[in-house]
Design a protein around this motif. Sequence first.
Motif, short mmCIF file in Angstrom:
data_model
loop_
_atom_site.label_atom_id
_atom_site.label_comp_id
_atom_site.label_asym_id
_atom_site.label_seq_id
_atom_site.Cartn_x
_atom_site.Cartn_y
_atom_site.Cartn_z
N SER A 102 3.86 15.55 36.11
CA SER A 102 5.03 16.56 35.55
C SER A 102 4.33 17.14 34.84
O SER A 102 5.03 18.41 34.37
CB SER A 102 6.12 15.26 35.51
OG SER A 102 6.52 14.12 34.26
N GLY A 103 3.54 16.91 33.27
CA GLY A 103 3.17 17.60 32.58
C GLY A 103 2.26 18.95 32.58
O GLY A 103 2.51 19.72 32.76
N ILE A 104 1.39 17.91 33.82
CA ILE A 104 0.51 19.25 34.12
C ILE A 104 0.54 20.50 35.23
O ILE A 104 0.51 21.32 35.19
CB ILE A 104 -0.12 18.47 35.02
CG1 ILE A 104 -1.56 17.24 34.28
CG2 ILE A 104 -1.82 19.55 36.17
CD1 ILE A 104 -1.97 16.07 35.24
N ALA A 105 2.13 20.12 35.21
CA ALA A 105 2.70 20.83 36.61
C ALA A 105 3.24 21.61 35.38
O ALA A 105 3.26 23.12 35.63
CB ALA A 105 4.26 19.87 37.01
N GLU A 106 3.92 21.41 34.10
CA GLU A 106 4.23 22.58 33.44
C GLU A 106 3.13 22.96 32.67
O GLU A 106 3.30 24.74 32.30
CB GLU A 106 4.95 22.18 32.31
CG GLU A 106 5.58 22.37 30.89
CD GLU A 106 6.25 23.13 31.41
OE1 GLU A 106 7.03 23.96 30.95
OE2 GLU A 106 7.23 23.06 32.14
N VAL A 107 1.82 23.00 32.35
CA VAL A 107 0.83 23.69 32.55
C VAL A 107 0.41 24.77 33.36
O VAL A 107 -0.19 25.60 32.94
CB VAL A 107 -0.55 22.50 31.81
CG1 VAL A 107 -1.41 23.40 31.58
CG2 VAL A 107 0.00 22.22 30.64
N CYS A 108 0.38 24.46 34.42
CA CYS A 108 0.21 25.00 35.69
C CYS A 108 1.28 25.93 36.19
O CYS A 108 0.61 26.55 37.52
CB CYS A 108 -0.34 24.02 36.32
SG CYS A 108 -1.75 23.14 36.50
N GLY A 109 2.31 25.41 36.27
CA GLY A 109 3.84 26.69 36.46
C GLY A 109 4.61 25.72 37.73
O GLY A 109 5.18 26.94 37.90
N HIS A 110 3.82 25.14 38.10
CA HIS A 110 4.46 24.67 39.22
C HIS A 110 4.42 23.48 39.48
O HIS A 110 3.57 22.82 38.98
CB HIS A 110 4.17 25.74 40.58
CG HIS A 110 2.35 24.97 40.89
ND1 HIS A 110 2.01 24.57 41.44
CD2 HIS A 110 1.35 25.58 40.41
CE1 HIS A 110 0.67 24.57 41.89
NE2 HIS A 110 0.21 25.63 41.37
N TYR A 144 12.34 16.49 38.06
CA TYR A 144 11.89 15.11 38.40
C TYR A 144 10.80 14.25 37.47
O TYR A 144 10.47 13.30 37.63
CB TYR A 144 10.65 15.38 39.61
CG TYR A 144 9.38 16.24 39.40
CD1 TYR A 144 9.49 17.63 39.85
CD2 TYR A 144 8.63 15.58 38.66
CE1 TYR A 144 8.22 18.55 39.59
CE2 TYR A 144 7.28 16.56 38.28
CZ TYR A 144 7.59 17.84 39.51
OH TYR A 144 5.76 18.66 38.88
N GLY A 145 11.17 14.05 36.40
CA GLY A 145 10.96 13.84 35.13
C GLY A 145 9.61 12.86 34.55
O GLY A 145 9.06 14.02 35.52
N GLY A 146 9.02 12.23 33.87
CA GLY A 146 8.43 12.14 32.94
C GLY A 146 7.27 13.23 31.96
O GLY A 146 6.30 12.94 31.39
N TYR A 147 8.07 13.92 31.66
CA TYR A 147 7.69 15.15 30.71
C TYR A 147 6.96 14.70 30.19
O TYR A 147 8.46 14.96 29.56
CB TYR A 147 8.14 16.79 31.72
CG TYR A 147 7.27 17.66 30.71
CD1 TYR A 147 8.33 17.97 29.54
CD2 TYR A 147 6.17 18.63 30.86
CE1 TYR A 147 7.90 19.17 28.46
CE2 TYR A 147 6.01 19.24 29.94
CZ TYR A 147 6.75 19.33 29.16
OH TYR A 147 6.06 20.61 27.98
N SER A 148 6.30 14.98 29.28
CA SER A 148 6.56 15.35 27.46
C SER A 148 5.69 16.23 27.13
O SER A 148 4.54 16.84 27.73
CB SER A 148 5.76 14.09 27.31
OG SER A 148 4.40 14.27 27.18
N THR A 149 5.68 17.38 26.36
CA THR A 149 6.11 18.59 25.70
C THR A 149 4.43 18.51 25.83
O THR A 149 4.08 17.31 24.66
CB THR A 149 6.52 19.23 25.10
OG1 THR A 149 7.98 19.29 25.43
CG2 THR A 149 5.71 20.90 24.51
N PRO A 150 3.48 19.41 25.55
CA PRO A 150 2.11 19.40 25.63
C PRO A 150 2.18 19.43 23.66
O PRO A 150 2.91 20.59 23.26
CB PRO A 150 1.20 20.61 25.06
CG PRO A 150 2.01 20.83 26.94
CD PRO A 150 3.25 20.21 27.06
N THR A 151 1.37 18.87 23.18
CA THR A 151 1.67 19.05 21.14
C THR A 151 0.58 19.41 20.83
O THR A 151 -0.22 20.26 20.64
CB THR A 151 1.01 17.27 20.82
OG1 THR A 151 -0.53 17.40 21.31
CG2 THR A 151 2.01 15.90 21.15
N PRO A 152 0.73 20.76 19.68
CA PRO A 152 0.17 21.31 19.17
C PRO A 152 -1.07 20.78 19.05
O PRO A 152 -1.11 19.60 18.44
CB PRO A 152 1.07 21.78 17.83
CG PRO A 152 1.77 20.86 17.36
CD PRO A 152 2.50 19.94 18.52
#
Length: 306
Positions: A102-110, A144-152
């Motif tokens: 889910s975190g990778i999905a946020e980086v990749c946009g889908h 779908y859960g499990g996401y943590s925002t990429p840290t700065p």
Amino acid sequence: MKQLISRWPALATAVVIGLVGVAGCATGPVDRKALCTQFDELGNDLMSAHGFFDNSVFSGADDLSDLARRYQGGGLSQDADALAGIADSDSTSGMALMNATSGIAEVCGHPLGIGTTSYAGTNSGGGSTRADGGYGSYGGYGNYGGYSTPTPSTASVPDPTYVPDTTTSPATSAGGAPSDEASAQATLRQQVDTDRAQVDALGDRWVPQLSSKNYGLVADGTTYDYRAIWADFTSNRHSYPSALLLWSGDYTSYTKGDFWVTVASTSFGSGAEANAWCVAEHLDADHCFAKLISHSHGPKGSTLPR
């Protein structure tokens, strides 16, 4: 996505893992393109899996785990650990893989297996520029859960839950931009308060969403702090003077509640009409798509990707 995916028998598995071990010896940071290329490949493997004897899914999870751990934007260790666990297991499922990425999905946009990554207008070191503040209704999966925002990548104070603040007077530089992080955060809050009535007037209508950024997001080669988020908003407002700023936590149609979101003030009765506006303005799919603004509608069905 509930289909159970199992490995080859132990001997063949050992051969596959051995080959992966040889291929996975690279070290050093990886960029968004490398990460998302492997993410898309794993999604293709997942969608073409036929249950038993689908070792490509497990080897792909292992490769993606390594890339996630070395991603230069950081913040993907949770995904890396989850994928490593799947790579070492005897069986998995589509939903388990989606939760693990889910975190990778946020980086990749889908989400995994739904759509492909767009690299248009981005540099290879950037993260996703999806302006959703969450996935909304991609493929009907919602959050779908499990996401943590990429840290700065630079140390700073984390973004607290937004609370309207009328006590802080922002300090500005000679050019009018906030001169420090505290002033930039206060300026963002004041802009949300100023625009709130106009945004609320768009309630339960579709709007073109131009951007969403939260603290620490890596996108288009920038790690966003408050000053960068303010600069992003003012850049959009320079192009679209009536653009509005909202805080995603104020609206139930957003999956995540910690994004500063820029929307066009023009509203439509359907998502298709809002997306047609994006096309007419020659804005790409990562920087403009349809979003429903609502205080009562949930995230599912509130986003219409292009």
